[in-house]
Design a protein around this motif. Structure first.
Motif, short mmCIF file in Angstrom:
data_model
loop_
_atom_site.label_atom_id
_atom_site.label_comp_id
_atom_site.label_asym_id
_atom_site.label_seq_id
_atom_site.Cartn_x
_atom_site.Cartn_y
_atom_site.Cartn_z
N GLY A 1 38.61 70.81 35.16
CA GLY A 1 39.95 70.58 34.64
C GLY A 1 40.58 71.90 34.21
O GLY A 1 39.93 72.74 33.57
N VAL B 1 39.69 62.29 29.24
CA VAL B 1 40.01 63.72 29.14
C VAL B 1 41.14 63.85 28.13
O VAL B 1 42.04 63.01 28.09
N PHE C 1 36.71 67.25 28.01
CA PHE C 1 36.28 65.97 28.55
C PHE C 1 35.43 65.23 27.53
O PHE C 1 34.70 65.84 26.74
N LEU D 1 43.00 68.33 38.02
CA LEU D 1 41.59 68.04 38.22
C LEU D 1 41.21 68.46 39.63
O LEU D 1 41.89 68.10 40.60
N TYR E 1 33.52 68.15 38.69
CA TYR E 1 34.97 68.33 38.62
C TYR E 1 35.31 69.39 37.57
O TYR E 1 34.56 69.61 36.61
N LEU F 1 40.44 58.74 32.90
CA LEU F 1 40.26 59.25 34.26
C LEU F 1 40.01 58.15 35.27
O LEU F 1 40.24 58.33 36.47
N HIS G 1 33.84 68.81 33.88
CA HIS G 1 33.48 67.42 33.64
C HIS G 1 31.98 67.35 33.35
O HIS G 1 31.21 68.15 33.89
N SER H 1 30.44 57.31 33.99
CA SER H 1 30.76 57.12 32.57
C SER H 1 30.16 55.83 32.02
O SER H 1 29.76 55.78 30.86
N GLY I 1 32.40 61.18 30.03
CA GLY I 1 33.09 61.52 31.26
C GLY I 1 34.22 60.59 31.62
O GLY I 1 34.85 60.76 32.67
N ILE J 1 33.60 58.60 38.84
CA ILE J 1 33.68 58.85 37.39
C ILE J 1 33.41 57.57 36.61
O ILE J 1 32.73 57.59 35.57
#
Length: 529
Positions: free
Chosen positions: A335, A376, A369, A345, A333, A390, A328, A190, A373, A186
């Motif tokens: 949530g 959250v 999200f 998650l 992923y 995250l 996500h 991100s 990414g 992640i």
């Protein structure tokens, strides 16, 4: 008899002496003797002392005067302030332990509660100080000295045990290796997304041909042209959620019957029916990258489906019914928010529960999200909206302001705004950079069930409410742009296509309504230019 007569004669001269006593009183008072005059001129102090020695009346005291109620209250306030000042001086002059364990031991030996509900270390020490001052003022110094002696004796007896140090309580839960790998994945995803977003924003800012304000005004005016294009019966029971596919060619809706249906767009023709939940379905979400979708249900499970209606896997673990779900941005992923006061998650490829996150004091209802990414956001019935990182697992923000449960939450594509909708009939816009509420919109006359930003640039947002309406708002000045009225019952959810040209709403009246902008020709003309 003869002897009495001479006696009468001899007493006859007495009346000659009596007349002065029967004389009329003088007109003026008799002047004081000269000695008194001299003493009066000698001085006030000497005159008072002499008059006291001569038995004169005492001088009136302050208590003999009549004091007003205001003066009496002022005197009492002054005396109270003086007493408080003396107590504070005495308190700060006292030796109070600084170690929390010593403070607890002193309170225990004094027969006082060791700790109170919600009391912190400094508050506990201040309470001990006030108790010691009170005991000292009441003359119970022996009790204090005895407690101090007991503490020294206990410290001497437990000296070897204290060398081990105070007990450390863990404040985190160790995660699995799968969670560590997911956090790394992640973080990499991100960072690349954030870099791309910032670079695009800089390029638009430096490009003289780019006019963001004009573009935002055009999109908002275009949103003002939304009109009802289609209405379709979605199910036999009330509808609870809806979601567009990433390319806008399909629409999925969830129902209280436990069935989820997929419809083709723009003709709104049923493509597939997903059956598998044993209780009512509470939400549905399409993957942002693949042709698969997830559903949530009151049977405490979430399920992943293909668009042809085949079940891929089920996510089991929640202890209470599920509310909202979200993918996500990477599509790897899922949530889920639940009434068991947690959000979780999941890895959609393996079905593994990567993270069980607590933090809300009541049921968690909504989850979304960040476009990059990295973050959250969750909201719940505790009237809070929390933002979690995250990559580290920390709660970095807690937005307080709503007075009733928060049911809808959505990040803006610009990356620094968050919208929340609540049962208090308001929609709040939060700024992640300033860490505070930016604007509060009294949006509806009933609770807000869902809120969504326009996915491309976030120039407008839409809210759904139990007042049977959905509304479109400008994200520039947060003024209403369009009211989408047509449902006959509570509007439970909505979604916006990726290009921002269509809005879908579902309601307890069991209908799906598609709202389309009537300004597509203008957009095409702008693209040609």
């Amino acid at each position: 008899m003869e002897e009495d007569e001479p006696q009468t004669l001899t007493s006859s001269p007495a009346p000659a002496v009596v007349p002065p006593a029967a004389a009329p009183p003088p007109i003026a008072p008799i002047p004081p003797p000269p000695a008194a005059v001299l003493r009066a001129r000698a001085g006030a102090a000497r005159a008072d002392s002499d008059s006291d020695r001569e038995g004169s009346s005492p001088r009136p005291s302050a208590d003999d005067y009549e004091v007003s109620e205001e003066s009496r209250l002022a005197r009492e306030r002054q005396e109270k302030a003086v007493q408080e000042l003396l107590m504070k001086r005495r308190a700060y002059a006292m030796a109070v332990p600084t170690n929390d364990s010593a403070v607890r031991a002193r309170l225990r030996r004094l027969g006082e509660p060791v700790t109170l509900f919600g009391e912190r270390e400094m508050e506990r020490r201040d309470r001990l100080r006030s108790i010691m001052v009170r005991l000292d003022a009441e003359g119970q110094l022996e009790r204090l000295l005895k407690a101090h002696d007991d503490e020294q004796a206990a410290a001497a007896a437990a000296a070897p045990a204290e060398e081990e140090g105070p007990q450390q309580y863990p404040f985190y839960t160790e995660g699995s290796q799968e969670l560590l790998q997911a956090r790394i994945d992640i973080a990499r995803y991100s960072l690349a997304r954030a870099e791309s977003r910032i670079e695009r924003a800089r390029r638009r800012r430096d490009d003289p041909d780019e006019d963001e304000d004009a573009e935002a005004e055009f999109v908002v005016n275009q949103a003002g042209g939304f009109a009802l294009e289609c209405s379709e019966i979605g199910d036999d029971r009330p509808l609870s959620g809806c979601s567009f596919s990433h390319d806008g060619t399909m629409l999925a809706i969830s129902s209280w019957s436990g069935v989820t249906k997929i419809w083709s767009m723009p003709k709104v023709e049923k493509v597939a029916t997903l059956k598998g939940h044993t209780e009512r379905a509470t939400d549905v979400a399409f993957s942002p990258v693949d042709n698969c979708l997830a559903t949530a249900s009151a049977d405490r499970t979430a399920k992943l489906w293909n668009i042809d209606g085949s079940l891929i896997r089920s996510f089991d673990g929640h202890l209470d019914r599920l509310a909202r779900i979200a993918f996500h941005p990477s599509g790897k992923y899922l949530g889920t928010a639940s009434f068991d006061k947690t959000w979780r998650l999941w890895d959609i490829n393996t079905g593994t529960e990567l993270l069980l996150q607590e933090g809300h004091s009541r049921s968690v209802y909504g989850i979304c999200f960040h476009p990059d990414g990295s973050l959250v956001a969750s909201c719940g019935l505790d009237a809070l909206a929390r933002v979690w990182d995250l990559r580290t697992g920390r709660s970095i923000l807690a937005f307080e302001g709503h007075v009733k449960p928060v049911l809808g939450i959505s990040f803006s594509p610009n990356g620094y705004r968050l919208a929340t909708g609540s049962e208090d009939n308001t929609c709040r816009i939060w700024d992640l950079r300033k860490r505070k509420s930016l604007y509060t919109m009294p949006a509806h006359s009933h609770l807000i069930s869902q809120v969504k930003f326009e996915p491309q640039e976030g120039y407008f947002l839409a809210t759904a409410s139990y007042d049977t309406k959905a509304m479109v708002w400008s994200a520039q000045d947060f003024k209403p742009v369009k009211t989408l009225a047509g449902h006959e019952a509570k509007v439970t959810s909505l979604d916006i296509t990726g290009d921002g040209q269509q809005i879908a709403t579902v309601s307890h009246d069991r209908t799906i309504k598609i709202w389309t902008s009537r300004c597509k020709e203008k957009e095409k003309a702008m693209d040609i230019d």
